[in-house]
Design a protein around this motif. Structure first.
Motif, mmCIF file in Angstrom:
data_model
loop_
_atom_site.group_PDB
_atom_site.id
_atom_site.type_symbol
_atom_site.label_atom_id
_atom_site.label_comp_id
_atom_site.label_asym_id
_atom_site.label_seq_id
_atom_site.Cartn_x
_atom_site.Cartn_y
_atom_site.Cartn_z
ATOM 1 N N TYR A 173 71.619 31.603 43.178
ATOM 2 C CA TYR A 173 70.997 30.547 42.384
ATOM 3 C C TYR A 173 69.693 30.956 41.705
ATOM 4 N N VAL A 174 69.148 32.133 42.059
ATOM 5 C CA VAL A 174 67.872 32.550 41.472
ATOM 6 C C VAL A 174 68.004 33.884 40.742
ATOM 7 N N MET A 175 68.297 34.941 41.498
ATOM 8 C CA MET A 175 68.230 36.278 40.913
ATOM 9 C C MET A 175 69.335 36.522 39.889
ATOM 10 N N ILE A 176 70.589 36.236 40.261
ATOM 11 C CA ILE A 176 71.689 36.513 39.330
ATOM 12 C C ILE A 176 71.580 35.671 38.064
ATOM 13 N N PRO A 177 71.319 34.340 38.145
ATOM 14 C CA PRO A 177 71.129 33.570 36.900
ATOM 15 C C PRO A 177 69.951 34.072 36.073
ATOM 16 N N ASP A 178 68.869 34.534 36.736
ATOM 17 C CA ASP A 178 67.709 35.048 36.000
ATOM 18 C C ASP A 178 68.075 36.313 35.249
ATOM 19 N N PHE A 179 68.798 37.229 35.907
ATOM 20 C CA PHE A 179 69.235 38.445 35.215
ATOM 21 C C PHE A 179 70.149 38.106 34.039
ATOM 22 N N GLN A 180 71.075 37.177 34.265
ATOM 23 C CA GLN A 180 71.992 36.795 33.189
ATOM 24 C C GLN A 180 71.251 36.190 31.995
ATOM 25 N N GLN A 181 70.251 35.362 32.282
ATOM 26 C CA GLN A 181 69.474 34.760 31.201
ATOM 27 C C GLN A 181 68.700 35.812 30.423
#
Length: 220
Positions: A173-181
């Protein structure tokens, strides 16, 4: 904002894609670990329930026998009979690895292997119910030790499940969505820059062609 913290270059894009790949692989491994820990935990819970019921039955039996023995014997005689125990127990502890969690394993051995050593008195002046109480306690001792081992294992597994769950949630919910964004932002910026470069090249090409056309026209 992503634009305030990211340098929109292809090198940064490749670096973020590598980190996203690593985070995604780590997320899958942690989820698998969490699921296996839960499976092990539920098995331990079932084992704990069985052992607790068995220990409670054994203690009830021993307490009932002690109650009868205390009714048949005077307190002084009962205390004197149990004052100097003949048997002693040594406890050993080692560890085993369960999904990267070190859980304890308890083993015990008695000083004397003779079963009669649990009775620290002569049989002439004591009640048979006292013998039954000591025998019940001796029989339940191993189950009590296993119960302690199982409950400590449950505690350690529960703590590791919670830590693993927090790591899975942080990745998901934090790291993977941040990388994707960030990857989307850089990709959009690079595409925008590429379209701008193509537009400028086309304008330069038109200017060059126009100058060449004017140069080829004869002067009047």
């Amino acid at each position: 904002m992503a634009s305030a913290t990211i340098n929109p270059t292809r090198m940064e894009l490749n670096r973020l894609k590598g980190r996203l790949k690593t985070a995604t692989r780590g997320h899958k491994l942690l989820k698998d670990k969490r699921d296996e820990l839960m499976k092990q935990f539920l098995e331990i819970v079932r084992r704990n329930r069985e052992l607790r019921a068995k220990v409670e039955r054994g203690l009830e039996q021993a307490n009932a026998a002690f109650t009868v023995a205390s009714a048949l014997m005077s307190p002084e005689m009962l205390e004197q009979a149990l004052l100097y125990p003949k048997q002693s127990v040594e406890l050993d502890m080692r560890f085993k690895n369960v999904m990267s969690v070190n859980v304890p394993v308890y083993d015990f051995h008695t000083k004397n292997e003779d079963p009669a050593e649990i009775y620290p008195y002569g049989f002439a002046q004591t009640s048979g119910e006292l013998d039954a109480a000591l025998e019940a306690l001796a029989n339940v001792f191993n189950d009590m030790l296993q119960l302690a081992e199982v409950e400590k294992t449950m505690q350690l597994l529960a703590e590791d499940i919670e830590k693993t769950r927090r790591r899975v949630n942080a990745l998901e919910y934090v790291m993977i969505p941040d990388f994707q964004q960030k990857i989307r932002y850089i990709s959009m910026k690079l595409e925008e820059n590429e379209r701008g470069n193509i537009t400028r090249l086309m304008k330069v090409k038109d200017m060059v062609l126009q100058e060449a056309h004017e140069f080829q026209q004869p002067a009047s």
